[in-house]
Design a protein around this motif. Structure first.
Motif, PDB file in Angstrom:
ATOM      1  N   VAL A  45    -104.537  47.422 -49.036  1.00  0.00           N
ATOM      2  CA  VAL A  45    -105.173  48.738 -48.728  1.00  0.00           C
ATOM      3  C   VAL A  45    -104.457  49.605 -47.702  1.00  0.00           C
ATOM      4  CG1 VAL A  45    -107.569  49.682 -48.049  1.00  0.00           C
ATOM      5  CG2 VAL A  45    -107.400  47.657 -49.558  1.00  0.00           C
ATOM      6  N   SER A  46    -103.819  48.762 -46.767  1.00  0.00           N
ATOM      7  CA  SER A  46    -103.282  49.360 -45.620  1.00  0.00           C
ATOM      8  C   SER A  46    -102.107  50.003 -45.841  1.00  0.00           C
ATOM      9  CB  SER A  46    -103.300  48.416 -44.311  1.00  0.00           C
ATOM     10  OG  SER A  46    -102.487  47.347 -44.800  1.00  0.00           O
ATOM     11  N   PHE A  47    -101.390  49.415 -46.778  1.00  0.00           N
ATOM     12  CA  PHE A  47     -99.799  50.059 -47.102  1.00  0.00           C
ATOM     13  C   PHE A  47    -100.100  51.463 -47.625  1.00  0.00           C
ATOM     14  CE2 PHE A  47     -99.549  45.298 -47.829  1.00  0.00           C
ATOM     15  CZ  PHE A  47     -99.312  45.099 -46.461  1.00  0.00           C
ATOM     16  N   PRO A  48    -100.767  51.737 -48.695  1.00  0.00           N
ATOM     17  CA  PRO A  48    -100.863  53.088 -49.242  1.00  0.00           C
ATOM     18  C   PRO A  48    -101.297  54.107 -47.935  1.00  0.00           C
ATOM     19  CG  PRO A  48    -101.863  51.576 -50.662  1.00  0.00           C
ATOM     20  CD  PRO A  48    -101.635  50.909 -49.408  1.00  0.00           C
ATOM     21  N   GLU A  49    -101.920  53.672 -46.844  1.00  0.00           N
ATOM     22  CA  GLU A  49    -102.208  54.670 -45.981  1.00  0.00           C
ATOM     23  C   GLU A  49    -101.061  54.794 -44.950  1.00  0.00           C
ATOM     24  OE1 GLU A  49    -105.054  56.043 -45.354  1.00  0.00           O
ATOM     25  OE2 GLU A  49    -106.165  55.101 -47.199  1.00  0.00           O
TER      26      GLU A  49
END
Length: 493
Positions: A45-49
């Motif tokens: 989830v943190s990588f697309p941000e």
């Protein structure tokens, strides 16, 4: 897309985006594939941000950047599971949407290089070429196991290239028999212990004289095999510890067989595997029981044979030393003569039963038996297990992960490069290094070369900081092309 560094690097994607913008790209589309195998659950989830922030920064410079598509690696592209959701998704994409426009399908989950090309026919072709190159992986995979791949999506294919070659792959597989123990010496610890558990409660075997009483070699062999069978039946009926060990080993062997094999076949393979180990353990036990010999008695026989004493000097020395001369030698040797300790204890047990031993004596006896049995059994258990892997990989096409990873082969590395020709055709090169250098040194030419500011390494005469310590192993001198083909524009004929 992740920061695991195994199959992807998020910072590398960021550098690619920025480099594309520096080179004048005005429209950039990113197809995101999250990596769910080498990172913590939920961390994707943190990588697309992070990516969204990077794209926003580029948009502020006037560049049209968007995420065009996204999906999970295990759900969208992992076609190794053909009968599960991922395999069906990939097949649906290729057959129903691309409809013959897919010229090349690539993967890298198997650590070898293979290319399969379609055999021209009147039937429509979904994919022209299948290319597998994972030769940068942690270990090598065989190629001869996959050489029979010939049909998919209704199209016939033939093997056009394999690295290492089919012949070399078969030769490497033989290493499971010859080199398994050398490469996996840690296996000795658990292997010898398992064999001892299989035979523990059957020590000692007292009635073995009949094996040596026959006058012919064939008679000895027949008596020996008959005794092995009798010992096996004894284990099933009365030796609870050994029987429990055999059942546990059988369950483990069945579970070790790959799950894609049918249950009946898994049970059959497990039974044969355990039978081989159990037979080896029982044979070793009988040979050990037949082979007890006193080190001191051996010394006396050698002394009499090779150092005769016609004058009776040794007898006079024994008399003059009040018997200390032979006694000292005997007791000094008995300190290292574990077989004699076992032989004497075994004789007492056979004559008077286990009750004749004290607790300490029983501990010493079984510890001595374990020590010698472990030494004898470790080469055998590795040989049996290595032979099992060799048979499975060559005839059953199973355990290709275990059979080749156990050999710890760091060589046979390759990489594939693409060149778009002026007429639009795609030229594909695969380059390989058979033997990877193990020792490296700083390249003095790299240090002395004059560099321009922000100069890319591939534009330099000496792009690498390191070079092989041995000139003959330097990849610059050993690199070779193992496959080369061209994919033409237009539809397949």
């Amino acid at each position: 897309m992740s920061d695991s560094g195994v199959h992807s690097r998020l910072d590398q994607l960021q550098l690619l985006l920025n480099r594309a913008s520096e080179c004048g790209a005005q429209k950039i589309r990113v197809h995101v594939l999250t990596n769910g195998r080498n990172v913590l659950d939920g961390s994707s989830v943190s990588f697309p941000e992070t990516l969204k922030a990077e794209l926003a920064s580029l948009r502020s410079k006037g560049i049209d950047t968007q995420v065009a598509s996204s999906g999970g690696r295990m759900y969208v592209t992992m076609d190794r599971y053909e009968d599960e959701v991922t395999g069906k998704n990939v097949s649906h994409l290729i057959r129903d949407y691309l409809k013959g426009s897919c010229k090349l399908r690539m993967a890298g989950d198997l650590h070898h290089y293979m290319r399969y090309s379609y055999v021209p026919s009147e039937k429509p072709t979904s994919v022209q070429h299948f290319l597998m190159n994972g030769c940068g992986g942690a270990f090598l995979h065989p190629t001869h196991v996959f050489s029979n791949f010939n049909k998919v999506y209704g199209t016939t294919y033939e093997t056009k290239a394999a690295y290492p070659s089919i012949k070399d792959s078969s030769r490497i597989a033989l290493g499971n028999i010859l080199k398994f123990r050398k490469k996996n010496w840690q296996f000795d610890f658990i292997g010898g212990f398992i064999y001892f558990i299989l035979t523990f409660s059957m020590f000692p075997l007292c009635k073995l004289d009949h094996i040596l009483q026959d006058d012919t070699f064939s008679g000895h062999v027949k008596s020996f095999i008959s005794t092995v069978w009798d010992v096996f039946m004894y284990m099933l009926g009365q030796s609870y510890v050994s029987f429990a060990g055999a059942i546990f080993l059988l369950v483990a062997a069945i579970a070790f067989v790959p799950s894609q094999v049918s249950k009946k076949k898994r049970v059959a393979i497990g039974v044969v595997h355990v039978s081989a180990h159990l037979t080896a353990a029982l044979v070793l036990m009988l040979l050990m029981e037949l082979g007890y010999h006193s080190l001191y008695e051996w010394y006396r026989s050698v002394e009499i044979e090779h150092f005769p004493d016609p004058t009776g000097l040794r007898a006079r020395i024994e008399q003059w030393t009040f018997g200390l001369y032979p006694a000292c030698i005997k007791y000094l040797m008995s300190a290292f003569d574990v077989p004699e300790v076992m032989a004497v204890t075994r004789t007492n047990i056979c004559k008077h039963g286990m009750v004749s031993l004290s607790r300490g004596g029983a501990i010493i006896y079984y510890a001595s038996v374990f020590l010698y049995y472990w030494v004898f059994s470790t080469p055998v258990v590795s040989l049996v297990f290595g032979s099992y892997l060799y048979i499975c990989i060559n005839w059953l096409h199973l355990h290709f992960d275990e059979a080749f990873s156990s050999l710890r082969i760091a060589n046979y590395k390759s990489f594939t490069r693409f060149h778009i020709k002026q007429d639009g055709d795609l030229e594909v090169f695969t380059l390989a290094v058979d033997k990877v250098p193990k020792e490296w040194k700083l390249d003095s030419d790299w240090e002395n070369e004059i560099r321009q500011p922000q100069q890319m390494s591939h534009h330099r005469n000496y792009p690498s900081t390191w070079r092989a310590k041995s000139f003959h192993q330097d990849p610059i001198n050993t690199l070779r092309i193992v496959d080369h083909f061209v994919i033409q524009t237009g539809k397949p004929e």
